[in-house]
Write a protein that holds these residues in place. Structure first.
Motif, PDB file in Angstrom:
ATOM      1  N   VAL A  67       5.429   6.955   0.957  1.00 40.24           N
ATOM      2  CA  VAL A  67       5.298   6.057   2.099  1.00 40.24           C
ATOM      3  C   VAL A  67       4.755   4.729   1.583  1.00 40.24           C
ATOM      4  CG1 VAL A  67       4.202   5.683   4.335  1.00 40.24           C
ATOM      5  CG2 VAL A  67       4.829   8.004   3.640  1.00 40.24           C
ATOM      6  N   GLU A  68       5.471   3.663   1.854  1.00 35.21           N
ATOM      7  CA  GLU A  68       5.044   2.326   1.415  1.00 35.21           C
ATOM      8  C   GLU A  68       4.873   1.429   2.638  1.00 35.21           C
ATOM      9  OE1 GLU A  68       6.694  -1.453  -1.160  1.00 35.21           O
ATOM     10  OE2 GLU A  68       7.482   0.541  -1.579  1.00 35.21           O
ATOM     11  N   LEU A  69       3.744   0.764   2.697  1.00 32.22           N
ATOM     12  CA  LEU A  69       3.469  -0.177   3.781  1.00 32.22           C
ATOM     13  C   LEU A  69       3.555  -1.597   3.247  1.00 32.22           C
ATOM     14  CD1 LEU A  69       0.339   1.395   5.519  1.00 32.22           C
ATOM     15  CD2 LEU A  69       2.742   2.023   5.737  1.00 32.22           C
ATOM     16  N   THR A  70       4.196  -2.467   4.008  1.00 33.42           N
ATOM     17  CA  THR A  70       4.210  -3.890   3.686  1.00 33.42           C
ATOM     18  C   THR A  70       3.704  -4.645   4.900  1.00 33.42           C
ATOM     19  OG1 THR A  70       6.527  -4.024   4.348  1.00 33.42           O
ATOM     20  CG2 THR A  70       6.091  -3.764   2.005  1.00 33.42           C
ATOM     21  N   SER A  71       2.900  -5.634   4.643  1.00 30.53           N
ATOM     22  CA  SER A  71       2.283  -6.394   5.723  1.00 30.53           C
ATOM     23  C   SER A  71       3.347  -7.151   6.517  1.00 30.53           C
ATOM     24  CB  SER A  71       1.267  -7.370   5.139  1.00 30.53           C
ATOM     25  OG  SER A  71       0.636  -8.082   6.163  1.00 30.53           O
ATOM     26  N   ALA A  72       3.312  -6.974   7.845  1.00 31.35           N
ATOM     27  CA  ALA A  72       4.223  -7.693   8.728  1.00 31.35           C
ATOM     28  C   ALA A  72       3.499  -8.855   9.400  1.00 31.35           C
ATOM     29  CB  ALA A  72       4.792  -6.753   9.778  1.00 31.35           C
ATOM     30  N   ALA A  73       2.226  -8.679   9.633  1.00 31.29           N
ATOM     31  CA  ALA A  73       1.339  -9.683  10.219  1.00 31.29           C
ATOM     32  C   ALA A  73      -0.072  -9.168   9.968  1.00 31.29           C
ATOM     33  CB  ALA A  73       1.619  -9.851  11.709  1.00 31.29           C
ATOM     34  N   MET A  81       0.849  -1.156   0.000  1.00 32.18           N
ATOM     35  CA  MET A  81       0.000   0.000   0.000  1.00 32.18           C
ATOM     36  C   MET A  81       0.902   1.228   0.000  1.00 32.18           C
ATOM     37  SD  MET A  81      -3.056  -1.430   2.504  1.00 32.18           S
ATOM     38  CE  MET A  81      -2.504  -0.608   3.909  1.00 32.18           C
ATOM     39  N   ASN A  82       0.582   2.156  -0.872  1.00 36.30           N
ATOM     40  CA  ASN A  82       1.435   3.323  -1.057  1.00 36.30           C
ATOM     41  C   ASN A  82       0.649   4.611  -0.883  1.00 36.30           C
ATOM     42  OD1 ASN A  82       3.725   1.756  -1.832  1.00 36.30           O
ATOM     43  ND2 ASN A  82       2.765   1.477  -3.815  1.00 36.30           N
ATOM     44  N   ARG A  83       1.366   5.639  -0.473  1.00 37.40           N
ATOM     45  CA  ARG A  83       0.790   6.979  -0.388  1.00 37.40           C
ATOM     46  C   ARG A  83       1.898   7.966  -0.700  1.00 37.40           C
ATOM     47  NH1 ARG A  83      -2.671   8.182   4.771  1.00 37.40           N
ATOM     48  NH2 ARG A  83      -4.032   6.794   3.624  1.00 37.40           N
ATOM     49  N   MET A  84       1.539   9.071  -1.368  1.00 38.18           N
ATOM     50  CA  MET A  84       2.496  10.118  -1.688  1.00 38.18           C
ATOM     51  C   MET A  84       1.979  11.418  -1.087  1.00 38.18           C
ATOM     52  SD  MET A  84       3.503  12.885  -3.705  1.00 38.18           S
ATOM     53  CE  MET A  84       2.360  12.989  -5.043  1.00 38.18           C
ATOM     54  N   ILE A  85       2.854  12.114  -0.352  1.00 43.27           N
ATOM     55  CA  ILE A  85       2.505  13.375   0.280  1.00 43.27           C
ATOM     56  C   ILE A  85       3.460  14.432  -0.244  1.00 43.27           C
ATOM     57  CG2 ILE A  85       2.334  14.608   2.489  1.00 43.27           C
ATOM     58  CD1 ILE A  85       2.472  10.959   2.795  1.00 43.27           C
ATOM     59  N   GLU A  86       2.934  15.566  -0.699  1.00 44.01           N
ATOM     60  CA  GLU A  86       3.783  16.681  -1.122  1.00 44.01           C
ATOM     61  C   GLU A  86       4.078  17.559   0.078  1.00 44.01           C
ATOM     62  OE1 GLU A  86       2.453  18.812  -4.537  1.00 44.01           O
ATOM     63  OE2 GLU A  86       1.921  16.974  -5.599  1.00 44.01           O
ATOM     64  N   ALA A  96       1.037   3.717  10.806  1.00 48.31           N
ATOM     65  CA  ALA A  96       2.121   3.535   9.838  1.00 48.31           C
ATOM     66  C   ALA A  96       2.202   4.719   8.881  1.00 48.31           C
ATOM     67  CB  ALA A  96       1.923   2.234   9.065  1.00 48.31           C
ATOM     68  N   TYR A  97       1.058   5.143   8.345  1.00 47.77           N
ATOM     69  CA  TYR A  97       1.067   6.300   7.447  1.00 47.77           C
ATOM     70  C   TYR A  97       1.480   7.569   8.179  1.00 47.77           C
ATOM     71  CZ  TYR A  97      -0.914   3.891   3.429  1.00 47.77           C
ATOM     72  OH  TYR A  97      -1.107   3.061   2.359  1.00 47.77           O
ATOM     73  N   LEU A  98       1.003   7.752   9.403  1.00 47.30           N
ATOM     74  CA  LEU A  98       1.361   8.944  10.174  1.00 47.30           C
ATOM     75  C   LEU A  98       2.855   8.967  10.475  1.00 47.30           C
ATOM     76  CD1 LEU A  98       0.589  11.501  11.726  1.00 47.30           C
ATOM     77  CD2 LEU A  98       0.177  10.035  13.719  1.00 47.30           C
ATOM     78  N   VAL A  99       3.400   7.860  10.939  1.00 46.25           N
ATOM     79  CA  VAL A  99       4.826   7.786  11.254  1.00 46.25           C
ATOM     80  C   VAL A  99       5.661   8.037   9.996  1.00 46.25           C
ATOM     81  CG1 VAL A  99       6.663   6.192  11.971  1.00 46.25           C
ATOM     82  CG2 VAL A  99       4.556   6.332  13.279  1.00 46.25           C
ATOM     83  N   GLY A 100       5.260   7.461   8.874  1.00 45.21           N
ATOM     84  CA  GLY A 100       5.988   7.682   7.621  1.00 45.21           C
ATOM     85  C   GLY A 100       5.968   9.135   7.184  1.00 45.21           C
ATOM     86  N   GLU A 101       4.809   9.765   7.277  1.00 45.60           N
ATOM     87  CA  GLU A 101       4.703  11.171   6.885  1.00 45.60           C
ATOM     88  C   GLU A 101       5.536  12.067   7.800  1.00 45.60           C
ATOM     89  OE1 GLU A 101       1.380  14.685   6.162  1.00 45.60           O
ATOM     90  OE2 GLU A 101       0.707  12.625   6.412  1.00 45.60           O
ATOM     91  N   VAL A 102       5.462  11.844   9.092  1.00 45.88           N
ATOM     92  CA  VAL A 102       6.226  12.658  10.044  1.00 45.88           C
ATOM     93  C   VAL A 102       7.733  12.471   9.834  1.00 45.88           C
ATOM     94  CG1 VAL A 102       6.754  12.963  12.502  1.00 45.88           C
ATOM     95  CG2 VAL A 102       4.386  12.795  11.737  1.00 45.88           C
TER      96      VAL A 102
END
Length: 78
Positions: free
Chosen positions: A14-20, A1-6, A58-64
């Motif tokens: 930000v890319e998420l990969t399933s860990a569990a 799952m991907n997201r791009m923030i300007e 995950a998205y919040l941590v990646g963006e920050v």
């Protein structure tokens, strides 16, 4: 799952990969902007530590993390 923030002329990918089930590892990559030459070969993706996280976190941590990295390069906006 991907997201791009300007942010400040850059793109934070930000890319998420399933860990569990329902938790994800986070990878961040900063791209773009012509106003900073320091990125060069350093523009690789970075896996963030202290995970895995729920999707929302995950998205919040990646963006920050992306914001912080760009602020270090350009100086903070006051």
């Amino acid at each position: 799952m991907n997201r791009m923030i300007e942010y400040r002329g850059f793109e934070i990918h930000v890319e998420l990969t399933s860990a569990a089930q329902d938790v994800f590892d986070v990878t961040v990559q900063i791209k773009g902007s012509e106003n900073v030459q320091v990125l060069g070969a350093r523009a690789n993706s970075v896996k963030l530590r202290n995970g895995p996280f729920t999707e929302r976190w995950a998205y919040l941590v990646g963006e920050v993390a992306g914001h912080a990295a760009i602020d270090v390069l350009l100086g903070s906006e006051d």
